[in-house]
Write a protein that holds these residues in place. Structure first.
Motif, PDB file in Angstrom:
ATOM      1  N   PHE A  96       0.787  -1.142  -0.009  1.00 31.79           N
ATOM      2  CA  PHE A  96       0.064   0.039  -0.144  1.00 31.79           C
ATOM      3  C   PHE A  96       0.771   1.156   0.149  1.00 31.79           C
ATOM      4  O   PHE A  96       1.821   1.168   0.754  1.00 31.79           O
ATOM      5  CB  PHE A  96      -0.793   0.042   1.090  1.00 31.79           C
ATOM      6  N   ALA A  97       0.408   2.338  -0.818  1.00 35.14           N
ATOM      7  CA  ALA A  97       1.160   3.366  -0.805  1.00 35.14           C
ATOM      8  C   ALA A  97       0.423   4.279   0.459  1.00 35.14           C
ATOM      9  O   ALA A  97      -0.846   4.472   0.469  1.00 35.14           O
ATOM     10  CB  ALA A  97       0.871   4.198  -1.913  1.00 35.14           C
ATOM     11  N   ASP A 124      16.546   8.950  -1.947  1.00 34.79           N
ATOM     12  CA  ASP A 124      15.701   9.911  -1.534  1.00 34.79           C
ATOM     13  C   ASP A 124      14.241   9.770  -2.006  1.00 34.79           C
ATOM     14  O   ASP A 124      13.555  10.734  -2.358  1.00 34.79           O
ATOM     15  CB  ASP A 124      16.077  11.497  -2.067  1.00 34.79           C
ATOM     16  N   SER A 125      14.006   8.509  -2.515  1.00 32.88           N
ATOM     17  CA  SER A 125      12.549   8.198  -3.219  1.00 32.88           C
ATOM     18  C   SER A 125      11.494   7.701  -2.323  1.00 32.88           C
ATOM     19  O   SER A 125      10.552   8.291  -2.325  1.00 32.88           O
ATOM     20  CB  SER A 125      12.810   7.410  -4.462  1.00 32.88           C
ATOM     21  N   TYR A 126      11.637   6.823  -1.322  1.00 33.04           N
ATOM     22  CA  TYR A 126      10.856   6.166  -0.633  1.00 33.04           C
ATOM     23  C   TYR A 126      11.191   5.622   0.784  1.00 33.04           C
ATOM     24  O   TYR A 126      12.544   5.459   0.869  1.00 33.04           O
ATOM     25  CB  TYR A 126      10.169   4.814  -1.283  1.00 33.04           C
ATOM     26  N   LEU A 127      10.257   5.678   1.666  1.00 31.37           N
ATOM     27  CA  LEU A 127      10.555   5.072   2.870  1.00 31.37           C
ATOM     28  C   LEU A 127       9.628   3.564   2.821  1.00 31.37           C
ATOM     29  O   LEU A 127       8.470   3.953   2.171  1.00 31.37           O
ATOM     30  CB  LEU A 127      10.033   5.712   4.079  1.00 31.37           C
ATOM     31  N   GLY A 140       3.126  -4.571   2.764  1.00 32.76           N
ATOM     32  CA  GLY A 140       3.933  -3.628   2.643  1.00 32.76           C
ATOM     33  C   GLY A 140       3.583  -2.170   2.564  1.00 32.76           C
ATOM     34  O   GLY A 140       2.332  -2.284   2.280  1.00 32.76           O
ATOM     35  N   LEU A 141       4.331  -1.324   3.204  1.00 39.53           N
ATOM     36  CA  LEU A 141       3.866   0.137   3.123  1.00 39.53           C
ATOM     37  C   LEU A 141       4.988   0.973   2.388  1.00 39.53           C
ATOM     38  O   LEU A 141       6.232   0.853   2.600  1.00 39.53           O
ATOM     39  CB  LEU A 141       3.744   0.565   4.632  1.00 39.53           C
ATOM     40  N   ALA A 142       4.675   1.992   1.750  1.00 39.32           N
ATOM     41  CA  ALA A 142       5.641   2.678   1.047  1.00 39.32           C
ATOM     42  C   ALA A 142       5.065   4.195   1.061  1.00 39.32           C
ATOM     43  O   ALA A 142       4.180   4.327   0.707  1.00 39.32           O
ATOM     44  CB  ALA A 142       5.784   2.214  -0.631  1.00 39.32           C
ATOM     45  N   GLU A 143       6.046   4.939   1.464  1.00 39.83           N
ATOM     46  CA  GLU A 143       5.939   6.450   1.434  1.00 39.83           C
ATOM     47  C   GLU A 143       6.684   6.996   0.363  1.00 39.83           C
ATOM     48  O   GLU A 143       7.802   6.926   0.733  1.00 39.83           O
ATOM     49  CB  GLU A 143       5.982   7.013   2.959  1.00 39.83           C
ATOM     50  N   GLN A 144       6.382   7.738  -0.695  1.00 36.54           N
ATOM     51  CA  GLN A 144       7.073   8.549  -1.344  1.00 36.54           C
ATOM     52  C   GLN A 144       7.653   9.580  -0.706  1.00 36.54           C
ATOM     53  O   GLN A 144       6.755  10.535  -0.150  1.00 36.54           O
ATOM     54  CB  GLN A 144       6.254   8.765  -2.784  1.00 36.54           C
ATOM     55  N   LEU A 145       8.731  10.017  -1.010  1.00 33.24           N
ATOM     56  CA  LEU A 145       9.471  11.270  -0.257  1.00 33.24           C
ATOM     57  C   LEU A 145       9.154  11.965  -1.507  1.00 33.24           C
ATOM     58  O   LEU A 145       9.397  12.006  -2.526  1.00 33.24           O
ATOM     59  CB  LEU A 145      10.908  11.000   0.019  1.00 33.24           C
ATOM     60  N   ARG A 146       9.049  13.483  -0.845  1.00 31.04           N
ATOM     61  CA  ARG A 146       8.954  14.595  -1.713  1.00 31.04           C
ATOM     62  C   ARG A 146      10.108  15.388  -1.755  1.00 31.04           C
ATOM     63  O   ARG A 146      11.001  15.551  -1.348  1.00 31.04           O
ATOM     64  CB  ARG A 146       7.604  15.367  -1.535  1.00 31.04           C
TER      65      ARG A 146
END
Length: 146
Positions: A96-97, A124-127, A140-146
């Motif tokens: 999941f995002a 510098d793209s994702y956690l 799974g969890l993904a946070e896109q970094l800005r």
């Protein structure tokens, strides 16, 4: 013609209420609940005497769903430990995002979520992280970094 879309991913659970609570806390919406049984369910699953409770949860954008199933019959088969590592053949993982990965993990911990490893930063793209959710499924969890 090929595939039109992926409709849902099915997960068999023991505790329907706990599974619904986990995925609602994640940010999914309960779409509906029902029971299924009878000849069509038997033929579709290849099982005899199917009777199960179904809950459908969907992502807020409406494009993805999980079908949670709790079997009343036949009895659920427990095929071993639920804390299997990610590299076991056939292991399911649903990704999941999320907006805020650390806050999401904190909200899910009271619902039984346990990190498999730790939160990792990909450039510098994702956690990213994997955690164990209902019925031992890896989420799974993904946070896109800005």
């Amino acid at each position: 013609m090929g595939v039109q879309r992926m409709d849902n991913v099915g997960i068999v659970v023991e505790d329907m209420e706990a599974a619904i609570a986990f995925f609602v806390e994640l940010g999914m919406e309960l779409e509906g609940r029902t029971e299924v049984e009878g000849p069509v369910a038997d033929r579709c699953t290849g099982l005899d005497g199917v009777h199960c409770d179904i809950a459908m949860v969907r992502t807020p954008d409406g494009h993805s769903r999980l079908e949670l199933a709790r079997y009343r019959s036949p009895a659920v088969i427990d095929d071993g430990p639920r804390d299997r590592p990610h590299n076991v053949l056939g292991t399911h993982r649903v990704m999941f995002a999320v907006d805020d990965l650390e806050a999401t993990v904190a909200r899910l911990r009271p619902h039984g979520a346990e990190l498999l490893g730790s939160i990792a930063r990909y450039e510098d793209s994702y956690l990213l992280c994997y955690l164990r959710g209902p019925a031992g499924i890896i989420v799974g969890l993904a946070e896109q970094l800005r």
